[in-house]
Design a protein around this motif. Structure first.
Motif, PDB file in Angstrom:
ATOM      1  N   GLN A   2       0.895  -1.165   0.076  1.00  0.00           N
ATOM      2  CA  GLN A   2       0.120   0.107  -0.127  1.00  0.00           C
ATOM      3  C   GLN A   2       0.829   1.257  -0.130  1.00  0.00           C
ATOM      4  O   GLN A   2       1.884   1.124   0.292  1.00  0.00           O
ATOM      5  CB  GLN A   2      -1.049   0.195   1.148  1.00  0.00           C
ATOM      6  CG  GLN A   2      -1.996  -0.715   1.209  1.00  0.00           C
ATOM      7  CD  GLN A   2      -2.918  -0.533   2.368  1.00  0.00           C
ATOM      8  OE1 GLN A   2      -2.495  -0.387   3.745  1.00  0.00           O
ATOM      9  NE2 GLN A   2      -4.224  -0.601   2.036  1.00  0.00           N
ATOM     10  N   GLN A   4       0.244   5.102   1.297  1.00  0.00           N
ATOM     11  CA  GLN A   4      -0.762   6.177   1.982  1.00  0.00           C
ATOM     12  C   GLN A   4      -0.018   7.693   1.716  1.00  0.00           C
ATOM     13  O   GLN A   4       0.879   8.035   2.195  1.00  0.00           O
ATOM     14  CB  GLN A   4      -0.778   5.940   3.533  1.00  0.00           C
ATOM     15  CG  GLN A   4      -1.483   6.870   4.472  1.00  0.00           C
ATOM     16  CD  GLN A   4      -2.896   6.697   4.241  1.00  0.00           C
ATOM     17  OE1 GLN A   4      -3.516   5.359   3.903  1.00  0.00           O
ATOM     18  NE2 GLN A   4      -3.895   7.560   4.269  1.00  0.00           N
ATOM     19  N   CYS A  21       4.038  10.524   1.267  1.00  0.00           N
ATOM     20  CA  CYS A  21       3.576   9.157   0.663  1.00  0.00           C
ATOM     21  C   CYS A  21       4.379   8.328   1.263  1.00  0.00           C
ATOM     22  O   CYS A  21       5.685   8.011   1.052  1.00  0.00           O
ATOM     23  CB  CYS A  21       3.780   9.159  -0.979  1.00  0.00           C
ATOM     24  SG  CYS A  21       3.544   7.575  -1.692  1.00  0.00           S
ATOM     25  N   SER A  24       3.712   0.819   2.815  1.00  0.00           N
ATOM     26  CA  SER A  24       3.834  -0.291   3.522  1.00  0.00           C
ATOM     27  C   SER A  24       3.867  -1.713   2.655  1.00  0.00           C
ATOM     28  O   SER A  24       3.177  -1.714   1.779  1.00  0.00           O
ATOM     29  CB  SER A  24       2.501  -0.230   4.647  1.00  0.00           C
ATOM     30  OG  SER A  24       1.260  -0.252   3.688  1.00  0.00           O
ATOM     31  N   THR A 114       1.368   0.519  -8.140  1.00  0.00           N
ATOM     32  CA  THR A 114       0.731   0.698  -6.886  1.00  0.00           C
ATOM     33  C   THR A 114       0.433   2.319  -6.565  1.00  0.00           C
ATOM     34  O   THR A 114       1.010   2.976  -6.922  1.00  0.00           O
ATOM     35  CB  THR A 114       1.562   0.168  -5.929  1.00  0.00           C
ATOM     36  OG1 THR A 114       1.895  -1.222  -6.151  1.00  0.00           O
ATOM     37  CG2 THR A 114       1.247   0.261  -4.537  1.00  0.00           C
ATOM     38  N   GLY A 116      -1.615   5.164  -4.260  1.00  0.00           N
ATOM     39  CA  GLY A 116      -2.185   5.750  -3.174  1.00  0.00           C
ATOM     40  C   GLY A 116      -3.732   6.212  -3.212  1.00  0.00           C
ATOM     41  O   GLY A 116      -3.873   6.378  -4.416  1.00  0.00           O
ATOM     42  N   GLN A 117      -4.403   6.752  -2.363  1.00  0.00           N
ATOM     43  CA  GLN A 117      -5.598   6.766  -2.226  1.00  0.00           C
ATOM     44  C   GLN A 117      -5.815   8.532  -2.715  1.00  0.00           C
ATOM     45  O   GLN A 117      -6.992   8.759  -3.013  1.00  0.00           O
ATOM     46  CB  GLN A 117      -6.277   6.690  -1.039  1.00  0.00           C
ATOM     47  CG  GLN A 117      -6.230   7.752   0.103  1.00  0.00           C
ATOM     48  CD  GLN A 117      -4.972   8.083   0.629  1.00  0.00           C
ATOM     49  OE1 GLN A 117      -3.807   7.211   0.315  1.00  0.00           O
ATOM     50  NE2 GLN A 117      -4.554   8.689   1.495  1.00  0.00           N
TER      51      GLN A 117
END
Length: 125
Positions: A2, A4, A21, A24, A114, A116-117
């Motif tokens: 992930q 974040q 950023c 994980s 990948t 992030g949100q």
């Protein structure tokens, strides 16, 4: 695995923000990292990227000299320092990771696998 993103907010024109950023499940030191943004009604655009191989960076023309991408491998975090912000910088900002030590071009967001949100940045008086 992930990412974040955080640090967005409301800022006046000419102000500054630092986006973070944090990864994980993987180590940013082994990945190319990019920051992208998408404003309402506009396509997503690449803003800045950082390669893990040699620390080289790349910037979209309109942010060059105002934005700085950097890494803190100990914190497994990549930052985007933004200064001299204008209303045209208003957007949702996303960080993304691409496998490999060299960050792909900002014009190829599909290579980043990948994401992030997103964190909202609003520049307004």
């Amino acid at each position: 695995v992930q990412l974040q993103a955080s640090g967005g907010g409301l800022v006046h024109p000419g102000g500054s923000l630092r986006l973070s950023c944090t990864a994980s499940g993987f180590t940013v030191a082994d990945y190319g990292i990019g920051w992208f943004r998408q404003a309402p009604g506009k396509e997503r655009e690449g803003v800045a990227s950082s390669s893990a191989s040699d620390g080289s960076t790349s910037y979209e023309r309109s942010v060059k000299g105002r934005f700085t991408i950097s890494r803190d491998n100990a914190k497994n975090t990549v930052y985007l320092q933004m200064s001299d912000l204008t209303p045209e910088d208003t957007a949702i900002y996303y960080c993304a990771a691409a496998p490999g030590l060299v960050a792909p071009p900002l014009t190829l967001p599909s290579v980043y696998d990948t994401w992030g949100q997103g964190t909202q940045v609003t520049v307004s008086s």
